[in-house]
Motif scaffolding. Structure first.
Motif, PDB file in Angstrom:
ATOM      1  N   LEU A 141       0.827  -1.211   0.000  1.00 19.22           N
ATOM      2  CA  LEU A 141       0.000   0.000   0.000  1.00 19.22           C
ATOM      3  C   LEU A 141       0.861   1.259   0.000  1.00 19.22           C
ATOM      4  O   LEU A 141       0.546   2.249  -0.677  1.00 19.22           O
ATOM      5  N   GLU A 142       1.943   1.233   0.751  1.00 12.10           N
ATOM      6  CA  GLU A 142       2.842   2.381   0.797  1.00 12.10           C
ATOM      7  C   GLU A 142       3.468   2.641  -0.568  1.00 12.10           C
ATOM      8  O   GLU A 142       3.591   3.785  -1.010  1.00 12.10           O
ATOM      9  N   LEU A 143       3.853   1.576  -1.260  1.00 12.35           N
ATOM     10  CA  LEU A 143       4.403   1.724  -2.610  1.00 12.35           C
ATOM     11  C   LEU A 143       3.377   2.325  -3.564  1.00 12.35           C
ATOM     12  O   LEU A 143       3.701   3.197  -4.381  1.00 12.35           O
ATOM     13  N   ILE A 144       2.136   1.876  -3.464  1.00 11.05           N
ATOM     14  CA  ILE A 144       1.081   2.424  -4.319  1.00 11.05           C
ATOM     15  C   ILE A 144       0.883   3.907  -4.018  1.00 11.05           C
ATOM     16  O   ILE A 144       0.702   4.725  -4.930  1.00 11.05           O
ATOM     17  N   GLY A 145       0.912   4.265  -2.728  1.00  9.41           N
ATOM     18  CA  GLY A 145       0.758   5.660  -2.353  1.00  9.41           C
ATOM     19  C   GLY A 145       1.853   6.544  -2.917  1.00  9.41           C
ATOM     20  O   GLY A 145       1.608   7.690  -3.318  1.00  9.41           O
ATOM     21  N   LYS A 146       3.071   6.030  -2.974  1.00  4.46           N
ATOM     22  CA  LYS A 146       4.213   6.818  -3.450  1.00  4.46           C
ATOM     23  C   LYS A 146       4.334   6.817  -4.972  1.00  4.46           C
ATOM     24  O   LYS A 146       4.665   7.837  -5.580  1.00  4.46           O
ATOM     25  N   GLN A 147       4.094   5.648  -5.594  1.00  2.00           N
ATOM     26  CA  GLN A 147       4.363   5.496  -7.023  1.00  2.00           C
ATOM     27  C   GLN A 147       3.104   5.452  -7.882  1.00  2.00           C
ATOM     28  O   GLN A 147       3.200   5.431  -9.108  1.00  2.00           O
ATOM     29  N   GLY A 148       1.935   5.424  -7.232  1.00  2.00           N
ATOM     30  CA  GLY A 148       0.698   5.329  -7.984  1.00  2.00           C
ATOM     31  C   GLY A 148       0.437   3.914  -8.457  1.00  2.00           C
ATOM     32  O   GLY A 148       1.142   2.969  -8.078  1.00  2.00           O
ATOM     33  N   PRO A 149      -0.575   3.722  -9.307  1.00  2.00           N
ATOM     34  CA  PRO A 149      -0.928   2.369  -9.748  1.00  2.00           C
ATOM     35  C   PRO A 149       0.194   1.669 -10.517  1.00  2.00           C
ATOM     36  O   PRO A 149       0.181   0.447 -10.645  1.00  2.00           O
ATOM     37  N   ALA A 150       1.170   2.417 -11.025  1.00  2.00           N
ATOM     38  CA  ALA A 150       2.294   1.789 -11.732  1.00  2.00           C
ATOM     39  C   ALA A 150       3.038   0.807 -10.835  1.00  2.00           C
ATOM     40  O   ALA A 150       3.593  -0.184 -11.329  1.00  2.00           O
ATOM     41  N   ALA A 151       3.040   1.067  -9.517  1.00  2.00           N
ATOM     42  CA  ALA A 151       3.709   0.144  -8.585  1.00  2.00           C
ATOM     43  C   ALA A 151       3.062  -1.230  -8.637  1.00  2.00           C
ATOM     44  O   ALA A 151       3.739  -2.247  -8.470  1.00  2.00           O
ATOM     45  N   PHE A 152       1.770  -1.251  -8.880  1.00  2.00           N
ATOM     46  CA  PHE A 152       1.021  -2.515  -8.920  1.00  2.00           C
ATOM     47  C   PHE A 152       1.097  -3.157 -10.301  1.00  2.00           C
ATOM     48  O   PHE A 152       1.290  -4.368 -10.421  1.00  2.00           O
ATOM     49  N   TYR A 153       0.943  -2.372 -11.344  1.00  2.00           N
ATOM     50  CA  TYR A 153       0.794  -2.930 -12.688  1.00  2.00           C
ATOM     51  C   TYR A 153       2.103  -3.045 -13.471  1.00  2.00           C
ATOM     52  O   TYR A 153       2.171  -3.783 -14.455  1.00  2.00           O
ATOM     53  N   GLU A 154       3.137  -2.322 -13.045  1.00  2.00           N
ATOM     54  CA  GLU A 154       4.396  -2.370 -13.772  1.00  2.00           C
ATOM     55  C   GLU A 154       5.621  -2.511 -12.864  1.00  2.00           C
ATOM     56  O   GLU A 154       6.714  -2.795 -13.359  1.00  2.00           O
ATOM     57  N   GLY A 155       5.445  -2.305 -11.578  1.00  2.00           N
ATOM     58  CA  GLY A 155       6.589  -2.258 -10.681  1.00  2.00           C
ATOM     59  C   GLY A 155       6.769  -3.495  -9.836  1.00  2.00           C
ATOM     60  O   GLY A 155       6.400  -4.619 -10.215  1.00  2.00           O
ATOM     61  N   GLU A 156       7.281  -3.274  -8.627  1.00  2.00           N
ATOM     62  CA  GLU A 156       7.672  -4.360  -7.730  1.00  2.00           C
ATOM     63  C   GLU A 156       6.509  -5.285  -7.371  1.00  2.00           C
ATOM     64  O   GLU A 156       6.657  -6.509  -7.339  1.00  2.00           O
ATOM     65  N   ILE A 157       5.341  -4.719  -7.098  1.00  3.40           N
ATOM     66  CA  ILE A 157       4.192  -5.543  -6.707  1.00  3.40           C
ATOM     67  C   ILE A 157       3.785  -6.461  -7.852  1.00  3.40           C
ATOM     68  O   ILE A 157       3.574  -7.671  -7.671  1.00  3.40           O
ATOM     69  N   GLY A 158       3.666  -5.874  -9.051  1.00  2.41           N
ATOM     70  CA  GLY A 158       3.290  -6.667 -10.213  1.00  2.41           C
ATOM     71  C   GLY A 158       4.273  -7.783 -10.497  1.00  2.41           C
ATOM     72  O   GLY A 158       3.876  -8.901 -10.871  1.00  2.41           O
ATOM     73  N   GLN A 159       5.553  -7.517 -10.320  1.00  2.00           N
ATOM     74  CA  GLN A 159       6.575  -8.537 -10.548  1.00  2.00           C
ATOM     75  C   GLN A 159       6.380  -9.721  -9.603  1.00  2.00           C
ATOM     76  O   GLN A 159       6.550 -10.883 -10.001  1.00  2.00           O
ATOM     77  N   LYS A 160       6.014  -9.436  -8.361  1.00  2.63           N
ATOM     78  CA  LYS A 160       5.789 -10.514  -7.391  1.00  2.63           C
ATOM     79  C   LYS A 160       4.525 -11.312  -7.729  1.00  2.63           C
ATOM     80  O   LYS A 160       4.482 -12.531  -7.547  1.00  2.63           O
ATOM     81  N   ILE A 161       3.496 -10.621  -8.223  1.00  4.00           N
ATOM     82  CA  ILE A 161       2.275 -11.332  -8.623  1.00  4.00           C
ATOM     83  C   ILE A 161       2.570 -12.251  -9.806  1.00  4.00           C
ATOM     84  O   ILE A 161       2.141 -13.412  -9.842  1.00  4.00           O
TER      85      ILE A 161
END
Length: 581
Positions: free
Chosen positions: A233-253
């Motif tokens: 959630l903190e990453l999403i707050g800082k980086q926006g939805p890109a953290a989920f769809y293109e960044g670290e979170i998405g890579q883990k998914i």
């Protein structure tokens, strides 16, 4: 860092399902004479004058109320509630699922239907849940990595905030981060769900690490801390939805998917899109009903059923009289028969929305209803609307003093979705792929039958029953409502509206009134307890097959009336809370 405020500071809170305390309602002085019977109300809703939040979890409602009190608008508060529910209502609230949001913009008077429903991965195929003999493989569309659709919640909430909100994403997500980081006591309700879903969650180590302690599910009063979710959630707050769809979170998914033969790829996440759609609109006894269009089936069939029922004097028949219930059931059967045939993703199949919601088509269907005798479902086939063409989910409603209104319903599908937490993210993943028709004519987890219009296909959005709905009076907001409940969402939402309009109930009374449901297949009239034995006998004599079953729906409703807000959280969920100020 944002700090959670105590509930005793709230201006107005519902302490118990049937009792409301408001700070501005002072005790009578000794000099005042007692007065009785000043109102017909049996149960009173929560009242506020500056804003209101109704959600399925008290901590999330508090988050939304605080945002309103800080000057945020209804969308700011709704987005904050959405992220908070991902933490405090982990069986349904989510950032690993998807949903729908209705927004009423007070400045323009425009109603927007925001579609952030999950999408099928590019590698999805029509027969992916069938074995070599063409039979549905039990559990494949529910409890495996193949059950997971590409999540849309993060994109949807971020889109709503950016376009219709006033605050920064990092600010509205901060309360959710803190709740995940510091934790909160597990409620008795959540503890019961965790115990019931022990086998579901227990097969995944990443899920057990969060929701289990000493080899068993967390119990009431124990603290649920979600460090990985806080980080996400903190990453999403800082980086926006890109953290989920293109960044670290998405890579883990994607890594989670690859490890367990799931289908979601980096390209699937990157290609996800939020869609703004035109709401479906109908009229009922002088009120305008505005609801979610396909791929929701909710708005279409709410309006279809209300078009049929408007010809009957339901107020005269009475709430939950045998005649009222019979007519509702007959309208429901016909709507759900059409749902099975015609509804699907409008970007892939032609959905005859105008035909299904036309009054001429309602006239045709109503002519086939016998007010004295039930029509067997086997005798009801999908109609021909084209000539007229010209359990687990959560809902929350928010209203602000400027006249903005939000009704949002989002979901993981079943309790805890697939039961799979993507390792290292704290994010529970959905099992929304089960909302497709794995095989035409074969019921899904909610017993709903679908056809070719809702077949699995790459990039498609599965059909949903989620029905966030507004009712307007003279063009101005009058009601915001919706509910979880799988196939029963549509009928629950409709009955809430009818209870207010036809039976002159306040939103608290509308919520506690026993509900009914018929979905064509199976051919049974599901009824909550509380309907009289005499009424049930009359219905049986009319040919209705009665099945008394557990509670249906958990509405979160706000009414705007006489310059004030009146709200109520359905007592079927003891963790729900409506807060106003």
């Amino acid at each position: 860092m944002w700090k959670i405020k105590g509930f005793i500071k709230s201006t107005c809170i519902a302490l118990l399902p049937l009792y409301t305390f408001c700070a501005f309602a002072q005790a009578q002085t000794a000099a005042q004479a007692p007065r009785y019977d000043l109102t017909y109300d049996i149960i009173s809703p929560v009242m506020g004058r500056n804003g209101m939040v109704a959600s399925e979890q008290a901590l999330a409602s508090q988050v939304g109320l605080d945002i309103l009190q800080r000057g945020g608008n209804a969308v700011d508060a709704a987005v904050a509630v959405g992220f908070a529910l991902a933490v405090v209502l982990p069986n349904a609230g989510n950032i690993g699922g998807g949903g729908f949001m209705m927004i009423h913009d007070a400045k323009t008077g425009k109603n927007v239907a925001l579609d952030f429903r999950e999408m099928a991965p590019a590698k999805a195929s029509r027969d992916m849940y069938l074995d070599g003999q063409g039979n549905v493989v039990p559990g494949r569309s529910l409890h495996t990595h193949l059950a997971v659709g590409v999540p849309g919640t993060v994109a949807g909430l971020a889109h709503a905030l950016q376009k219709y909100g006033t605050m920064k994403l990092s600010d509205v997500i901060a309360p959710a981060v803190e709740l995940a980081e510091t934790g909160y006591p597990v409620s008795p309700g959540l503890a019961l769900i965790l115990a019931e879903e022990r086998a579901h969650l227990g097969q995944w180590e990443s899920s057990k690490a969060i929701f289990f302690k000493d080899g068993r599910p967390l119990q009431a009063g124990e603290r649920l801390v979600q460090k990985d979710l806080a980080r996400s959630l903190e990453l999403i707050g800082k980086q926006g939805p890109a953290a989920f769809y293109e960044g670290e979170i998405g890579q883990k998914i994607v890594a989670e998917m690859a490890q367990h033969q799931g289908l979601i790829t980096s390209a699937d996440l990157k290609n996800y899109k939020v869609i703004e759609r035109e709401p479906v609109v109908g009229n009922y006894r002088g009120y305008q009903v505005v609801s979610m269009p396909p791929p929701s089936s909710g708005g279409v069939h709410i309006i279809q059923m209300m078009n049929i029922l408007e010809r009957y004097p339901l107020q005269q028949y009475g709430a939950n009289s045998a005649q009222t219930i019979h007519l509702k059931a007959e309208a429901m059967k016909r709507a759900y028969a059409d749902r099975a045939e015609y509804l699907g993703d409008p970007d892939f199949t032609k959905v005859p929305v105008k035909g299904l919601t036309s009054r001429a088509y309602a006239d045709e269907l109503a002519q086939k209803i016998d007010p004295e005798r039930a029509t067997p479902s086997s005798d009801i086939k999908p109609g021909k609307p084209l000539p007229h063409e010209s359990d687990q989910t959560t809902h929350f409603s928010v209203a602000d003093e400027k006249g903005n209104l939000v009704a949002a319903t989002y979901t993981l599908n079943l309790n805890f979705g697939s039961g799979i937490v993507a390792a290292g993210t704290g994010i529970m993943l959905n099992n929304e792929m089960d909302d497709f028709s794995a095989k035409p004519g074969v019921p899904n987890a909610f017993g709903l039958v679908g056809g070719d219009a809702n077949a699995v296909g790459p990039g498609k959005r599965p059909l949903s029953s989620m029905s966030p709905t507004f009712v307007l009076k003279d063009g101005k907001p009058f009601l915001a409502t919706g509910s979880p409940g799988g196939s029963r969402i549509i009928t629950t939402t409709m009955q809430t509206i009818l209870n207010v309009i036809d039976h002159d109930m306040n939103v608290a009374e509308a919520a506690v009134t026993p509900r009914i449901h018929h979905q064509w297949a199976p051919d049974q009239l599901r009824i909550e307890k509380g309907i009289s034995a005499d009424t049930l006998r009359i219905l049986q004599n009319k040919g209705q097959t009665i099945s008394v079953q557990p509670a249906m729906g958990r509405t979160q409703t706000i009414q705007i009336k006489d310059g004030a807000f009146y709200g109520y959280s359905d007592p079927r969920n003891p963790d729900g809370r409506t807060l106003g100020f």
